[in-house]
Design a protein around this motif. Structure first.
Motif, PDB file in Angstrom:
ATOM      1  N   LYS A   1      23.891 -24.956   1.939  1.00 12.92           N
ATOM      2  CA  LYS A   1      24.776 -24.090   2.719  1.00 12.92           C
ATOM      3  C   LYS A   1      26.056 -24.830   3.066  1.00 12.92           C
ATOM      4  O   LYS A   1      26.085 -26.065   2.995  1.00 12.92           O
ATOM      5  CB  LYS A   1      24.077 -23.573   3.982  1.00 12.92           C
ATOM      6  CG  LYS A   1      23.903 -24.593   5.074  1.00 12.92           C
ATOM      7  CD  LYS A   1      22.894 -24.148   6.100  1.00 12.92           C
ATOM      8  CE  LYS A   1      21.487 -24.456   5.651  1.00 12.92           C
ATOM      9  NZ  LYS A   1      20.556 -24.946   6.602  1.00 12.92           N
ATOM     10  N   VAL A   2      27.058 -24.058   3.417  1.00 11.14           N
ATOM     11  CA  VAL A   2      28.347 -24.644   3.786  1.00 11.14           C
ATOM     12  C   VAL A   2      28.624 -24.291   5.247  1.00 11.14           C
ATOM     13  O   VAL A   2      28.553 -23.120   5.631  1.00 11.14           O
ATOM     14  CB  VAL A   2      29.490 -24.108   2.891  1.00 11.14           C
ATOM     15  CG1 VAL A   2      30.825 -24.723   3.308  1.00 11.14           C
ATOM     16  CG2 VAL A   2      29.206 -24.426   1.424  1.00 11.14           C
ATOM     17  N   ASN A   3      28.871 -25.309   6.060  1.00 11.50           N
ATOM     18  CA  ASN A   3      29.188 -25.080   7.466  1.00 11.50           C
ATOM     19  C   ASN A   3      30.622 -25.521   7.714  1.00 11.50           C
ATOM     20  O   ASN A   3      30.905 -26.713   7.842  1.00 11.50           O
ATOM     21  CB  ASN A   3      28.210 -25.855   8.359  1.00 11.50           C
ATOM     22  CG  ASN A   3      28.526 -25.671   9.829  1.00 11.50           C
ATOM     23  OD1 ASN A   3      29.134 -24.673  10.230  1.00 11.50           O
ATOM     24  ND2 ASN A   3      28.118 -26.630  10.662  1.00 11.50           N
ATOM     25  N   THR A   4      31.524 -24.562   7.756  1.00 13.57           N
ATOM     26  CA  THR A   4      32.930 -24.875   8.019  1.00 13.57           C
ATOM     27  C   THR A   4      33.163 -24.892   9.513  1.00 13.57           C
ATOM     28  O   THR A   4      32.820 -23.923  10.203  1.00 13.57           O
ATOM     29  CB  THR A   4      33.851 -23.822   7.357  1.00 13.57           C
ATOM     30  OG1 THR A   4      33.517 -23.739   5.967  1.00 13.57           O
ATOM     31  CG2 THR A   4      35.308 -24.216   7.487  1.00 13.57           C
ATOM     32  N   TRP A   5      33.740 -25.989   9.998  1.00  9.50           N
ATOM     33  CA  TRP A   5      34.051 -26.100  11.434  1.00  9.50           C
ATOM     34  C   TRP A   5      35.389 -25.427  11.669  1.00  9.50           C
ATOM     35  O   TRP A   5      36.426 -26.075  11.679  1.00  9.50           O
ATOM     36  CB  TRP A   5      34.018 -27.567  11.861  1.00  9.50           C
ATOM     37  CG  TRP A   5      32.618 -28.107  11.810  1.00  9.50           C
ATOM     38  CD1 TRP A   5      31.887 -28.388  10.683  1.00  9.50           C
ATOM     39  CD2 TRP A   5      31.755 -28.385  12.915  1.00  9.50           C
ATOM     40  NE1 TRP A   5      30.624 -28.820  11.025  1.00  9.50           N
ATOM     41  CE2 TRP A   5      30.515 -28.831  12.384  1.00  9.50           C
ATOM     42  CE3 TRP A   5      31.908 -28.300  14.307  1.00  9.50           C
ATOM     43  CZ2 TRP A   5      29.439 -29.189  13.203  1.00  9.50           C
ATOM     44  CZ3 TRP A   5      30.833 -28.664  15.116  1.00  9.50           C
ATOM     45  CH2 TRP A   5      29.617 -29.100  14.565  1.00  9.50           C
ATOM     46  N   LEU A   6      35.371 -24.103  11.822  1.00  5.70           N
ATOM     47  CA  LEU A   6      36.586 -23.282  11.907  1.00  5.70           C
ATOM     48  C   LEU A   6      37.448 -23.672  13.112  1.00  5.70           C
ATOM     49  O   LEU A   6      36.939 -24.044  14.135  1.00  5.70           O
ATOM     50  CB  LEU A   6      36.207 -21.801  12.021  1.00  5.70           C
ATOM     51  CG  LEU A   6      35.530 -21.209  10.791  1.00  5.70           C
ATOM     52  CD1 LEU A   6      34.982 -19.823  11.117  1.00  5.70           C
ATOM     53  CD2 LEU A   6      36.502 -21.093   9.621  1.00  5.70           C
TER      54      LEU A   6
ATOM     55  N   VAL B   1      25.689 -34.016  14.637  1.00  3.14           N
ATOM     56  CA  VAL B   1      24.594 -33.137  14.189  1.00  3.14           C
ATOM     57  C   VAL B   1      24.394 -33.196  12.667  1.00  3.14           C
ATOM     58  O   VAL B   1      23.637 -32.414  12.107  1.00  3.14           O
ATOM     59  CB  VAL B   1      24.831 -31.676  14.636  1.00  3.14           C
ATOM     60  CG1 VAL B   1      24.909 -31.594  16.146  1.00  3.14           C
ATOM     61  CG2 VAL B   1      26.065 -31.078  13.989  1.00  3.14           C
ATOM     62  N   CYS B   2      25.091 -34.121  12.028  1.00  2.00           N
ATOM     63  CA  CYS B   2      25.025 -34.237  10.573  1.00  2.00           C
ATOM     64  C   CYS B   2      23.665 -34.832  10.162  1.00  2.00           C
ATOM     65  O   CYS B   2      23.269 -35.879  10.652  1.00  2.00           O
ATOM     66  CB  CYS B   2      26.164 -35.148  10.114  1.00  2.00           C
ATOM     67  SG  CYS B   2      26.682 -34.834   8.449  1.00  2.00           S
ATOM     68  N   GLY B   3      22.970 -34.166   9.270  1.00  2.27           N
ATOM     69  CA  GLY B   3      21.662 -34.638   8.822  1.00  2.27           C
ATOM     70  C   GLY B   3      21.780 -35.666   7.701  1.00  2.27           C
ATOM     71  O   GLY B   3      22.853 -35.852   7.113  1.00  2.27           O
TER      72      GLY B   3
ATOM     73  N   TYR C   1      25.012 -28.118  -2.417  1.00  2.00           N
ATOM     74  CA  TYR C   1      24.414 -28.136  -1.073  1.00  2.00           C
ATOM     75  C   TYR C   1      23.897 -26.733  -0.766  1.00  2.00           C
ATOM     76  O   TYR C   1      24.443 -25.745  -1.246  1.00  2.00           O
ATOM     77  CB  TYR C   1      25.438 -28.626  -0.037  1.00  2.00           C
ATOM     78  CG  TYR C   1      25.699 -30.111  -0.215  1.00  2.00           C
ATOM     79  CD1 TYR C   1      25.000 -31.057   0.518  1.00  2.00           C
ATOM     80  CD2 TYR C   1      26.606 -30.556  -1.184  1.00  2.00           C
ATOM     81  CE1 TYR C   1      25.203 -32.419   0.315  1.00  2.00           C
ATOM     82  CE2 TYR C   1      26.802 -31.916  -1.393  1.00  2.00           C
ATOM     83  CZ  TYR C   1      26.102 -32.841  -0.641  1.00  2.00           C
ATOM     84  OH  TYR C   1      26.281 -34.185  -0.854  1.00  2.00           O
TER      85      TYR C   1
ATOM     86  N   SER D   1      29.718 -26.620  -3.064  1.00  3.17           N
ATOM     87  CA  SER D   1      29.160 -25.513  -2.277  1.00  3.17           C
ATOM     88  C   SER D   1      27.886 -24.965  -2.922  1.00  3.17           C
ATOM     89  O   SER D   1      27.100 -24.292  -2.263  1.00  3.17           O
ATOM     90  CB  SER D   1      30.202 -24.401  -2.087  1.00  3.17           C
ATOM     91  OG  SER D   1      30.397 -23.701  -3.296  1.00  3.17           O
TER      92      SER D   1
ATOM     93  N   SER E   1      38.658 -29.388   8.690  1.00  3.34           N
ATOM     94  CA  SER E   1      40.085 -29.374   8.327  1.00  3.34           C
ATOM     95  C   SER E   1      41.002 -29.725   9.501  1.00  3.34           C
ATOM     96  O   SER E   1      42.212 -29.579   9.408  1.00  3.34           O
ATOM     97  CB  SER E   1      40.467 -28.007   7.742  1.00  3.34           C
ATOM     98  OG  SER E   1      40.348 -26.988   8.712  1.00  3.34           O
TER      99      SER E   1
ATOM    100  N   HIS F   1      29.325 -29.914   5.321  1.00  3.92           N
ATOM    101  CA  HIS F   1      30.186 -29.616   6.470  1.00  3.92           C
ATOM    102  C   HIS F   1      31.646 -29.720   6.024  1.00  3.92           C
ATOM    103  O   HIS F   1      32.033 -30.710   5.399  1.00  3.92           O
ATOM    104  CB  HIS F   1      29.930 -30.613   7.606  1.00  3.92           C
ATOM    105  CG  HIS F   1      28.535 -30.532   8.170  1.00  3.92           C
ATOM    106  ND1 HIS F   1      28.196 -29.684   9.196  1.00  3.92           N
ATOM    107  CD2 HIS F   1      27.390 -31.183   7.831  1.00  3.92           C
ATOM    108  CE1 HIS F   1      26.902 -29.826   9.480  1.00  3.92           C
ATOM    109  NE2 HIS F   1      26.393 -30.726   8.665  1.00  3.92           N
TER     110      HIS F   1
ATOM    111  N   ARG G   1      36.239 -31.729  16.497  1.00  2.42           N
ATOM    112  CA  ARG G   1      35.308 -31.135  15.533  1.00  2.42           C
ATOM    113  C   ARG G   1      34.547 -32.169  14.699  1.00  2.42           C
ATOM    114  O   ARG G   1      33.339 -32.068  14.528  1.00  2.42           O
ATOM    115  CB  ARG G   1      36.032 -30.158  14.605  1.00  2.42           C
ATOM    116  CG  ARG G   1      36.315 -28.808  15.272  1.00  2.42           C
ATOM    117  CD  ARG G   1      37.197 -27.950  14.393  1.00  2.42           C
ATOM    118  NE  ARG G   1      37.436 -26.628  14.954  1.00  2.42           N
ATOM    119  CZ  ARG G   1      38.308 -26.367  15.904  1.00  2.42           C
ATOM    120  NH1 ARG G   1      39.013 -27.344  16.445  1.00  2.42           N
ATOM    121  NH2 ARG G   1      38.479 -25.136  16.354  1.00  2.42           N
TER     122      ARG G   1
END
Lengths: 92, 116, 130
Positions: free
Chosen positions: A87-92, A23-25, A85, A82, A8, A5, A16
């Motif tokens: 996948k990368v989930n950026t909290w835009l 929801v972080c696993g 892991y 990146s 920024s 995750h 965020r």
């Protein structure tokens, strides 16, 4: 599968990081960059037990000491995360 | 096999083009028959609130796009139950409510995620 | 490793520079960038009408040079660009606008290009916000 995750936004003005932590696993990690690096001052982050990385230039620019529970990465380290892991989930 | 994509929409409906542009990603993926999921979270759940009046702020009705999801083959539509409760909304019929643990598993299940 | 990079912020946002440095590091590490896709305010990161003060970074110009130098596939979402007044010569003519602020190496295209890139890549990495 594991997720990196990327946050920024500052956790002190924005929800965020809080949503991300909800929801972080167990296999996930959080990379703090930009104002997200201010979360190094947020003890709540450490107590969650999630793996934390910070983009080195952002902690340096903000004069934020990196605590022992977080790891500092440069851009090549960011690229490697990146890949490490799934996948990368950026909290835009 | 196609890679699956979960779009997490966190924007309130009338705060600019962001909510619409998130939906557009979903609809475009559906048009290409890709496996796409859509999760409404944080202020994004306001998009599901009943009785909204887009005309009051001279906007296009977003609910038409939401209703188009099924036509584009997007059946995996979810809503964060924490976000709904926090905002005093009841779970809508159009989205499956999910608690935080279920959302964590949901993110895990998809190949790629876009959160906007 | 194949990367698809999506940018959602304007050139003045720190995240635009961050995306550029990530992309540079990815290529330096021997990885491939299958496409750059600029969406939402990311279309402003491709505009050539930006005038950066001389003592400040010109990220939009650096993006242009980076894409040209490495002959990358740089796509700007056409719907997002039109809405924000980022036009190439063809669109400026079509809509009778006097300003053209998008040119090669950038191409205008639809959201299908984002999905296409995500399918072709091992990783989809998004940048945006502050």
């Amino acid at each position: 599968m594991s997720t990196l995750h990327v946050v920024s936004h500052s956790p002190f003005t924005d929800g965020r990081l809080a949503s991300c932590l909800r929801v972080c696993g167990a296999k996930d990690a959080i990379l703090l960059c930009g104002d997200g690096a201010y979360a190094l001052h947020n003890p709540a982050l450490h107590s969650q037990g999630v793996k934390v990385f910070v983009l080195a230039e952002d902690s340096q620019a903000r004069n934020l000491p990196v605590p022992d529970w977080a790891s500092s990465v440069d851009y090549s380290g960011f690229v490697q995360l990146s890949i490490d892991y799934d996948k990368v989930n950026t909290w835009l | 096999m196609s890679k699956s994509l979960l779009v997490i929409s966190r924007q309130a409906p009338w705060s600019g083009p962001s909510a619409r542009e998130a939906l557009d990603i979903v609809l475009a993926g559906g048009a290409f028959d890709l496996p796409i999921g859509l999760l409404f979270m944080d202020d994004g759940v306001f998009q599901l609130a009943p009785g909204q009046d887009a005309k009051a702020v001279q906007q296009k009705d977003l609910s038409a796009n939401l209703q188009a999801l099924g036509l584009f083959g997007i059946d995996d539509v979810f809503a964060c139950s924490h976000s709904l409760t926090e905002r005093g909304l009841t779970p809508p019929a159009s989205a499956q409510p999910m608690d935080s643990a279920a959302i964590s598993q949901l993110i895990d299940r998809y190949d790629q995620v876009i959160t906007l | 490793m194949k990367f698809a990079i999506a940018l959602f912020s304007a050139a003045h946002a720190p995240s635009s520079r961050r995306a550029l440095l990530f992309a540079q590091a990815a290529l330096a590490g021997g990885h491939e960038i299958v496409r750059l896709f600029f969406y939402q305010d990311g279309v402003y990161s491709a505009a050539n009408s930006i005038v950066a003060p001389q003592d400040e970074q010109d990220i939009a110009r650096q993006w242009r040079e980076f894409v040209s130098q490495h002959q990358l596939d740089g796509v700007v979402c056409i719907a997002a660009a039109l809405r924000r007044g980022v036009l190439n010569a063809e669109e400026a003519t079509r809509y009778q606008r006097s300003a053209v602020n998008l040119e090669a190496p950038w191409a205008l295209s639809g959201l299908g290009q984002l999905h296409d890139a995500a399918q072709a890549a091992d990783r989809l990495i998004c940048f945006g916000g502050p």
